[in-house]
Design a protein around this motif. Structure first.
Motif, PDB file in Angstrom:
ATOM      1  N   CYS A  86       0.746  -1.124  -0.083  1.00 43.60           N
ATOM      2  CA  CYS A  86       0.104  -0.015  -0.019  1.00 43.60           C
ATOM      3  C   CYS A  86       0.943   0.896  -0.104  1.00 43.60           C
ATOM      4  O   CYS A  86       2.078   1.006   0.488  1.00 43.60           O
ATOM      5  CB  CYS A  86      -0.816  -0.077   1.265  1.00 43.60           C
ATOM      6  N   TYR A  87       0.217   2.363  -0.370  1.00 46.23           N
ATOM      7  CA  TYR A  87       1.052   3.678  -0.318  1.00 46.23           C
ATOM      8  C   TYR A  87       0.510   4.698   0.412  1.00 46.23           C
ATOM      9  O   TYR A  87      -0.950   4.803   0.220  1.00 46.23           O
ATOM     10  CB  TYR A  87       1.215   4.096  -1.788  1.00 46.23           C
ATOM     11  N   VAL A  88       1.310   5.164   1.348  1.00 37.28           N
ATOM     12  CA  VAL A  88       0.630   6.120   2.092  1.00 37.28           C
ATOM     13  C   VAL A  88       1.402   7.423   2.244  1.00 37.28           C
ATOM     14  O   VAL A  88       2.520   7.376   2.115  1.00 37.28           O
ATOM     15  CB  VAL A  88       0.576   5.624   3.808  1.00 37.28           C
ATOM     16  N   ALA A  89       0.751   8.680   2.292  1.00 37.46           N
ATOM     17  CA  ALA A  89       1.256   9.961   2.456  1.00 37.46           C
ATOM     18  C   ALA A  89       1.179  10.614   3.598  1.00 37.46           C
ATOM     19  O   ALA A  89      -0.121  10.446   4.302  1.00 37.46           O
ATOM     20  CB  ALA A  89       1.333  10.933   1.455  1.00 37.46           C
ATOM     21  N   ASP A  90       2.171  10.880   4.747  1.00 40.69           N
ATOM     22  CA  ASP A  90       1.997  11.628   5.771  1.00 40.69           C
ATOM     23  C   ASP A  90       2.413  12.978   5.611  1.00 40.69           C
ATOM     24  O   ASP A  90       3.655  13.419   5.534  1.00 40.69           O
ATOM     25  CB  ASP A  90       2.725  11.097   6.796  1.00 40.69           C
ATOM     26  N   LEU A  91       1.485  14.255   5.521  1.00 41.76           N
ATOM     27  CA  LEU A  91       2.084  15.450   5.161  1.00 41.76           C
ATOM     28  C   LEU A  91       2.062  16.383   6.412  1.00 41.76           C
ATOM     29  O   LEU A  91       1.299  16.583   7.293  1.00 41.76           O
ATOM     30  CB  LEU A  91       0.850  16.127   4.257  1.00 41.76           C
ATOM     31  N   GLY A  92       3.260  16.974   6.462  1.00 45.36           N
ATOM     32  CA  GLY A  92       3.693  17.866   7.720  1.00 45.36           C
ATOM     33  C   GLY A  92       3.943  16.694   8.999  1.00 45.36           C
ATOM     34  O   GLY A  92       3.554  16.738   9.868  1.00 45.36           O
ATOM     35  N   THR A  93       4.966  15.963   8.566  1.00 48.15           N
ATOM     36  CA  THR A  93       5.398  14.817   9.329  1.00 48.15           C
ATOM     37  C   THR A  93       6.109  15.477  10.837  1.00 48.15           C
ATOM     38  O   THR A  93       5.749  14.559  11.610  1.00 48.15           O
ATOM     39  CB  THR A  93       6.264  13.961   8.537  1.00 48.15           C
ATOM     40  N   GLY A  94       6.571  16.324  10.772  1.00 46.51           N
ATOM     41  CA  GLY A  94       7.371  16.830  12.110  1.00 46.51           C
ATOM     42  C   GLY A  94       8.225  15.591  12.539  1.00 46.51           C
ATOM     43  O   GLY A  94       9.380  15.711  11.847  1.00 46.51           O
ATOM     44  N   SER A  95       8.230  15.194  13.875  1.00 46.62           N
ATOM     45  CA  SER A  95       9.108  14.185  14.077  1.00 46.62           C
ATOM     46  C   SER A  95       9.045  12.884  13.433  1.00 46.62           C
ATOM     47  O   SER A  95       9.784  11.859  13.880  1.00 46.62           O
ATOM     48  CB  SER A  95       8.627  14.032  15.849  1.00 46.62           C
ATOM     49  N   GLY A  96       8.209  12.734  12.536  1.00 50.52           N
ATOM     50  CA  GLY A  96       7.833  11.542  11.837  1.00 50.52           C
ATOM     51  C   GLY A  96       6.918  10.694  12.446  1.00 50.52           C
ATOM     52  O   GLY A  96       6.849   9.431  12.068  1.00 50.52           O
ATOM     53  N   ALA A  97       6.187  10.933  13.860  1.00 53.67           N
ATOM     54  CA  ALA A  97       5.590  10.159  14.499  1.00 53.67           C
ATOM     55  C   ALA A  97       4.456   9.275  13.473  1.00 53.67           C
ATOM     56  O   ALA A  97       4.597   8.087  13.968  1.00 53.67           O
ATOM     57  CB  ALA A  97       4.899  10.994  15.350  1.00 53.67           C
ATOM     58  N   ILE A  98       3.544   9.853  13.044  1.00 49.49           N
ATOM     59  CA  ILE A  98       2.503   9.232  12.264  1.00 49.49           C
ATOM     60  C   ILE A  98       3.043   8.441  11.179  1.00 49.49           C
ATOM     61  O   ILE A  98       2.785   7.133  11.456  1.00 49.49           O
ATOM     62  CB  ILE A  98       1.761  10.079  11.717  1.00 49.49           C
ATOM     63  N   ALA A  99       4.087   8.683  10.304  1.00 50.30           N
ATOM     64  CA  ALA A  99       4.756   7.966   9.246  1.00 50.30           C
ATOM     65  C   ALA A  99       5.418   6.790   9.962  1.00 50.30           C
ATOM     66  O   ALA A  99       5.189   5.538   9.524  1.00 50.30           O
ATOM     67  CB  ALA A  99       5.568   8.827   8.354  1.00 50.30           C
ATOM     68  N   LEU A 100       6.068   6.869  10.824  1.00 55.79           N
ATOM     69  CA  LEU A 100       6.960   5.835  11.468  1.00 55.79           C
ATOM     70  C   LEU A 100       6.085   4.824  12.158  1.00 55.79           C
ATOM     71  O   LEU A 100       6.422   3.721  12.228  1.00 55.79           O
ATOM     72  CB  LEU A 100       8.000   6.245  12.391  1.00 55.79           C
ATOM     73  N   ALA A 101       4.944   5.416  12.821  1.00 53.26           N
ATOM     74  CA  ALA A 101       4.220   4.450  13.694  1.00 53.26           C
ATOM     75  C   ALA A 101       3.504   3.449  12.594  1.00 53.26           C
ATOM     76  O   ALA A 101       3.455   2.346  12.767  1.00 53.26           O
ATOM     77  CB  ALA A 101       3.082   5.211  14.426  1.00 53.26           C
ATOM     78  N   ILE A 102       3.068   4.090  11.532  1.00 55.38           N
ATOM     79  CA  ILE A 102       2.337   3.317  10.541  1.00 55.38           C
ATOM     80  C   ILE A 102       3.535   2.391   9.817  1.00 55.38           C
ATOM     81  O   ILE A 102       3.115   1.099   9.766  1.00 55.38           O
ATOM     82  CB  ILE A 102       1.727   4.004   9.154  1.00 55.38           C
ATOM     83  N   ALA A 103       4.525   2.924   9.418  1.00 56.54           N
ATOM     84  CA  ALA A 103       5.722   2.199   8.920  1.00 56.54           C
ATOM     85  C   ALA A 103       5.972   1.034   9.827  1.00 56.54           C
ATOM     86  O   ALA A 103       6.281  -0.295   9.276  1.00 56.54           O
ATOM     87  CB  ALA A 103       6.742   3.132   8.520  1.00 56.54           C
ATOM     88  N   HIS A 104       5.976   1.126  10.960  1.00 53.84           N
ATOM     89  CA  HIS A 104       6.324  -0.029  12.022  1.00 53.84           C
ATOM     90  C   HIS A 104       5.347  -1.106  12.086  1.00 53.84           C
ATOM     91  O   HIS A 104       5.849  -2.099  12.183  1.00 53.84           O
ATOM     92  CB  HIS A 104       6.559   0.770  13.436  1.00 53.84           C
ATOM     93  N   ALA A 105       4.214  -0.535  12.179  1.00 59.29           N
ATOM     94  CA  ALA A 105       3.109  -1.579  12.139  1.00 59.29           C
ATOM     95  C   ALA A 105       3.012  -2.352  11.000  1.00 59.29           C
ATOM     96  O   ALA A 105       2.092  -3.446  10.999  1.00 59.29           O
ATOM     97  CB  ALA A 105       1.655  -1.022  12.639  1.00 59.29           C
ATOM     98  N   ARG A 106       3.076  -1.454   9.706  1.00 60.48           N
ATOM     99  CA  ARG A 106       2.769  -2.285   8.364  1.00 60.48           C
ATOM    100  C   ARG A 106       4.265  -2.163   7.747  1.00 60.48           C
ATOM    101  O   ARG A 106       4.374  -1.264   6.503  1.00 60.48           O
ATOM    102  CB  ARG A 106       1.758  -1.397   7.723  1.00 60.48           C
ATOM    103  N   PRO A 107       5.078  -3.296   7.785  1.00 59.99           N
ATOM    104  CA  PRO A 107       6.344  -3.261   6.984  1.00 59.99           C
ATOM    105  C   PRO A 107       6.244  -3.288   5.553  1.00 59.99           C
ATOM    106  O   PRO A 107       7.043  -2.844   4.815  1.00 59.99           O
ATOM    107  CB  PRO A 107       6.989  -4.437   7.506  1.00 59.99           C
ATOM    108  N   ARG A 108       5.039  -3.608   4.996  1.00 59.30           N
ATOM    109  CA  ARG A 108       4.988  -3.777   3.497  1.00 59.30           C
ATOM    110  C   ARG A 108       4.302  -2.331   3.047  1.00 59.30           C
ATOM    111  O   ARG A 108       4.316  -2.427   1.790  1.00 59.30           O
ATOM    112  CB  ARG A 108       4.005  -4.845   3.045  1.00 59.30           C
ATOM    113  N   VAL A 109       4.051  -1.493   3.897  1.00 61.91           N
ATOM    114  CA  VAL A 109       3.406  -0.188   3.250  1.00 61.91           C
ATOM    115  C   VAL A 109       4.530   0.872   3.098  1.00 61.91           C
ATOM    116  O   VAL A 109       5.547   0.831   3.661  1.00 61.91           O
ATOM    117  CB  VAL A 109       2.541   0.621   4.282  1.00 61.91           C
ATOM    118  N   CYS A 110       4.450   1.337   1.886  1.00 61.02           N
ATOM    119  CA  CYS A 110       5.485   2.657   1.425  1.00 61.02           C
ATOM    120  C   CYS A 110       4.915   3.706   1.967  1.00 61.02           C
ATOM    121  O   CYS A 110       3.844   4.166   1.394  1.00 61.02           O
ATOM    122  CB  CYS A 110       5.783   2.504   0.025  1.00 61.02           C
TER     123      CYS A 110
END
Ligand code: GLN
Length: 291
Positions: A112-136
């Motif tokens: 799956c492809y996800v974009a996190d806009l205005g990521t700051g510390s990366g919190a949202i992007a990294l929490a998603i990527a950690h829980a879903r290793p197949r998501v880009c």
């Protein structure tokens, strides 16, 4: 020499607020470099004078209002521990709702492809990527300083399925590509007195406030994100507790269907979203031609 219990008690007398006990323990753990379990088991241990002074220095800064997360330099969020510093918004527990809503829309066994806009510390992007290793995940921010922190978080957490890019919101993103676009944008009204209270006084204003009604960034995101979503892809946005209706109306006006608002654990409207469809975009213009 004072014991662990003594210096904790001393701090409790100085710290205001209902959360004083938890905050004092977090700051002492940071000053001593120990775990929560260690503190409990070693309450009668002597603390050497240098470390006790370091702890008292942290308490003094906390009394002056500095956020605990900036003092310790870390914050737990979802299933990960993030480094944070004054250049980025401190991740909030209510934002974990946004992560859960993305995870519900991204199966673990598919790309799956996800974009996190205005990521700051990366919190949202990294929490998603950690829980879903197949998501880009593509994560954007205008602030180079924020991206340095976000990239450092990715490296420490050994998460390699997030690509960080410097840019404003959707700038430079591919068209028609993402299954989910997510953002916790600034949404407080400029001039809101809360900006002068608590942790918010120390956080970057651009990460908090957005226009006279707080909706400027959300208006931009709702208007621009559709072009970058695949047909049927989701846009999910965090917002203020009184902005649910306004955000749903914006989504509906820009071709989104299945529009919803979800409340946080405190029962307050916190996230709204909808599915983008090309048909939805055409529908309002047909309707507006009707007599
Ligand atoms: N929820 C935060 C607060 O009110 C604001 C975060 C944001 O603007 N995205 O403290």
């Amino acid at each position: 020499m004072a014991t662990v219990r003594d210096i904790l008690q001393e701090a409790l007398h100085r710290l205001p607020g209902l959360d004083a006990r938890r905050e004092a323990a977090l700051l002492l753990r940071h000053a001593l470099g120990v775990s929560e379990a260690w503190l409990i088991a070693h309450a009668d241990d002597q603390v050497d004078a240098d470390r006790a002074d370091a702890f008292r220095g942290l308490i003094a800064r906390r009394v002056h209002g500095e956020p605990v997360a900036y003092l310790t330099g870390t914050r737990g969020f979802h299933d990960i521990e993030l480094r944070v510093a004054p250049g980025v918004l401190i991740p909030r527990s209510e934002t974990e709702l946004l992560v859960e809503l993305v995870l519900q829309r991204t199966p673990a066994d598919a790309d799956c492809y996800v974009a996190d806009l205005g990521t700051g510390s990366g919190a949202i992007a990294l929490a998603i990527a950690h829980a879903r290793p197949r998501v880009c995940v593509v994560a954007t921010d205008t602030s180079g300083a924020a991206l340095d922190i976000a990239r450092d978080n990715a490296a420490r957490l050994r998460i390699d399925n997030v690509e960080f890019r410097q840019g404003n919101w959707c700038a430079g993103l591919p068209d028609g590509h993402f299954d989910v676009i997510v953002s916790n944008p600034p949404y407080i009204a400029e001039g809101d007195p809360h900006l002068h209270e608590g942790d918010l006084r120390f956080e970057p204003p651009v990460a908090l406030a957005s226009g006279t009604d707080g909706l400027d960034a959300i208006r931009t995101l709702v208007a621009d994100a559709g072009a970058h979503l695949r047909d049927g892809g989701w846009l999910l946005l965090e917002h203020g507790f009184e902005q649910g209706l306004a955000v749903r109306e914006l989504l509906a006006a820009h071709g989104y269907g299945d529009v919803f608002t979800k409340r946080d654990l405190e029962g307050r409207d916190r996230v709204s979203g909808g599915r983008f469809s090309q048909q939805g975009v055409r529908a309002p213009s047909k309707a507006s031609r009707a007599p």
